[in-house]
Design an enzyme around this catalytic site. Sequence first.
Site, PDB file in Angstrom:
ATOM      1  CB  ALA A   1     -11.823  -0.121 -34.630  1.00 20.73           C
ATOM      2  CG  ASP A   2     -16.438   2.298 -33.974  1.00 17.35           C
ATOM      3  OD1 ASP A   2     -15.641   3.262 -33.871  1.00 17.35           O
ATOM      4  OD2 ASP A   2     -17.083   2.007 -34.851  1.00 17.35           O
ATOM      5  CB  ILE A   3     -16.482  -2.305 -29.263  1.00 21.84           C
ATOM      6  CG1 ILE A   3     -17.741  -2.506 -29.886  1.00 21.84           C
ATOM      7  CG2 ILE A   3     -16.447  -2.977 -27.910  1.00 21.84           C
ATOM      8  CD1 ILE A   3     -18.135  -3.806 -30.358  1.00 21.84           C
TER       9      ILE A   3
ATOM     10  N   GLY B   1     -14.326   2.924 -27.072  1.00 23.01           N
ATOM     11  CA  GLY B   1     -15.090   2.832 -25.944  1.00 23.01           C
ATOM     12  C   GLY B   1     -14.841   2.555 -24.793  1.00 23.01           C
TER      13      GLY B   1
END
Length: 381
Positions: free
Chosen positions: A168-170, A173
């Site tokens: 989710a973070d990747i 970003g």
Amino acid sequence: MADGIRPLEGLFVVSIEQAVAAPLCTVRLADAGARVVKIERPEGETARHYDSTVEGMSAYFVWLNRGKESVALDLKVGEDLALLHRMVAQADVLVQNLAPGAIERLGLSADVIAEKFPRLIVVNIVGYGQDTPYAAMRAYDMLVQAESGICAVTGTQETPCKIGVSAADIATGMNANAAILEALLARARTGRGRLIEIAMFDGMADWMAVPLLHYEHAGRETGRYGLAHASIYPYRPYACRDGAVVVSIQQNSEWKRFCNVVLQRQDLFADERFATNAWRVANRAALDAEIEPVFAAIDCGEAIRRLGEAQIAWGRVSEMHDLPRHKALRRTEVELPDGKRIAVPVPAGRPEGFPTIPTVPALGADTDRIRSEFAAERKAP
């Protein structure tokens, strides 16, 4: 860059960032030549303290912060907040992933930015859309994976799982980075900046589009099949005498070659139960009962030879100890604050690595220089 051109050279980015999503966005900008000033708390941002794996530094921090300048500020202190505002006044891009409402409390609301900094591109990274009932929800990677349904389609029939890296973070970003590049192109034409909201949940929901469409238009829930595809078959690993090989059959022409050359079972291609992908998916247990004994009787080398002859896509299931020696792994060097150099994977799109070796900044390494560069103008007596 191979031609010596860094496309974002001259771009000034201020980022009030922590953890993974915002730092991943800005490290891509730094890789492309942008000047990225990273604003950290006096004790350092969250990811600095996740672990001490890489020569005493966090693996997350080393991965995501090469080529940036680190400025340690206490934004609750008027002098430091004023310094931030002076930096923002000269910036092209402001990125932040503070808690909802925090950026407004710093005096950088949408209205203020529109009035004072009309050319500024602002990216607010949030967990959930700020026009939804989830606006104030805390949002960490695994929480968003779970909320979005990603875990419902990942794992085995018995056990849902998260993706093993910060998906989710990747995704967030990468989405933020793409949005900034689009906004820069738009600003070149209009002269105006843009306020952009990038929600982690939106990125994961987008990834869930196919299971969502299957559910809403066919009433079919996507199951969890471990290391096998839910809607394309056979697309899974098969055990050989000395290991396993993943096989991918996506077209009927491939299925025919797979039967004739790999399995050496022409009769299977004529079997109506397996005539189309839809039927192969529906009858996967019966199909596996035919395929598994063939692979079990040969070693991986022979399986790969047959798959190559049949022009069938295949892959190995690598363990962690295999990756450092993988023949497709391309690496480049970064420098740690103490001068030591380590190898990291080359980001996609940069096969030649970086034009110069970027440094991972020590906490506050650039604070004094930034204070001097953006010092308040003294009024004449």
